[in-house]
Design an enzyme around this catalytic site. Structure first.
Site, short mmCIF file in Angstrom:
data_model
loop_
_atom_site.label_atom_id
_atom_site.label_comp_id
_atom_site.label_asym_id
_atom_site.label_seq_id
_atom_site.Cartn_x
_atom_site.Cartn_y
_atom_site.Cartn_z
N GLU A 88 0.85 -1.19 0.00
CA GLU A 88 0.00 0.00 0.00
C GLU A 88 0.89 1.24 0.00
O GLU A 88 1.92 1.26 0.67
CB GLU A 88 -0.92 0.01 1.23
CG GLU A 88 -1.82 1.22 1.37
CD GLU A 88 -2.68 1.47 0.14
OE1 GLU A 88 -2.47 2.53 -0.50
OE2 GLU A 88 -3.52 0.61 -0.19
N ASP A 136 -7.07 1.42 -9.45
CA ASP A 136 -7.48 2.64 -10.15
C ASP A 136 -7.68 2.32 -11.63
O ASP A 136 -6.77 1.82 -12.29
CB ASP A 136 -6.40 3.72 -9.99
CG ASP A 136 -6.89 5.11 -10.41
OD1 ASP A 136 -7.60 5.19 -11.43
OD2 ASP A 136 -6.56 6.08 -9.72
N ASP A 172 -14.93 -2.55 -10.99
CA ASP A 172 -16.32 -2.13 -11.26
C ASP A 172 -16.38 -1.22 -12.48
O ASP A 172 -17.36 -0.50 -12.68
CB ASP A 172 -16.94 -1.45 -10.04
CG ASP A 172 -16.19 -0.20 -9.59
OD1 ASP A 172 -15.02 -0.04 -9.98
OD2 ASP A 172 -16.76 0.60 -8.84
N GLU A 224 -16.71 -0.71 -2.94
CA GLU A 224 -17.46 -1.51 -3.90
C GLU A 224 -18.93 -1.15 -3.87
O GLU A 224 -19.59 -1.06 -4.92
CB GLU A 224 -17.28 -2.99 -3.61
CG GLU A 224 -18.06 -3.88 -4.58
CD GLU A 224 -17.88 -5.35 -4.32
OE1 GLU A 224 -18.52 -6.17 -5.02
OE2 GLU A 224 -17.11 -5.72 -3.40
#
Length: 242
Positions: A88, A136, A172, A224
């Site tokens: 991260e 991203d 998504d 999400e």
């Protein structure tokens, strides 16, 4: 020449409880020798010794982009037999995860860009499973070069996985789903576990499919849920190293 990054620069400053969590949970932050900048490691860095890092030998699950840690911490609690490593670049996110450890001992965090540091820190055939959930999407065409999931990166992922190891992905954004499917299927040593299955009517490739059922080990995050509320469709993919 500056490297192409799959993330945007975010602040590192910590205050209050987050600063305390960072200071008090130092054993859970992987110490690395830095290159130029906080998200890189030195080019001559040795691969991580996971048996020493975790104090045991166990299957390793790696998450790329752990955010505030909800996914990896949930998995670590449910599967104490595994070791978990998160890459991260957002320090406050790592600090928030550290603040939620609540006795966990089988998870570690490294502040680093996996595209640059992964080839240095991860040994070949060292990862049982790798997760890339909702990276991203870099939606504009001129920014597609910044997407993490590229053929070169997928080829690198294949070297980290043990034979039979899985790379689980989710997005998504439809066009990134098609992109991920195409990347996976372009790498000879990776096999799309659901090749030809679960076609999508919106897929520009027609009835090609290649998408997995929702991974039951992936929790529903706020991120999400926002995508679903916005009317977007979530696609899961699974690549297997043969």
């Amino acid at each position: 020449m500056a490297r192409t990054k799959s993330f945007t620069r975010r602040g590192r400053s910590l205050e209050g409880a987050l600063a305390r969590a960072w200071e008090e949970s130092g054993d859970f932050i992987v110490p690395v020798r830095r290159g130029e900048g906080y998200t890189t490691v030195a080019e001559d860095h040795e691969p991580l010794d996971f048996e020493a890092l975790f104090g045991r030998k166990a299957p390793l699950v790696v998450e790329i982009g752990s955010g505030t840690g909800d996914q990896i911490l949930t998995a670590a609690r449910k599967n104490p037999q595994n070791n978990y490593l998160a890459f991260e670049v957002w320090v406050p996110g790592i600090a928030k995860a550290l603040n939620k450890l609540d006795g966990l001992t089988n998870v570690r965090f490294v502040e680093a860009d996996v595209a640059q540091s992964g080839p240095l820190l991860l040994s070949p055939s060292s990862v049982s499973e790798l997760w890339t959930f909702f990276p991203d999407p870099w939606r504009k065409s001129r920014h597609h070069k910044r997407r993490l999931v590229q053929t070169e990166f997928a080829t690198q992922v294949a070297t980290w996985l043990v034979p039979g190891g899985r790379w689980r992905l989710a997005t998504d954004w439809n066009d990134y789903a098609w992109w991920m499917r195409d990347v996976i299927e372009s790498v000879p040593v990776l096999r799309n576990e659901y090749a030809g299955q679960n076609p999508d009517l919106d897929d520009p490739a027609g009835n090609r499919g290649g998408f997995a059922p929702r991974y039951d080990g992936r929790i529903m995050t706020t991120f999400e849920n926002k995508g679903l509320q916005a009317g977007r469709t979530v696609h899961d993919l699974v690549a297997v190293r043969d």
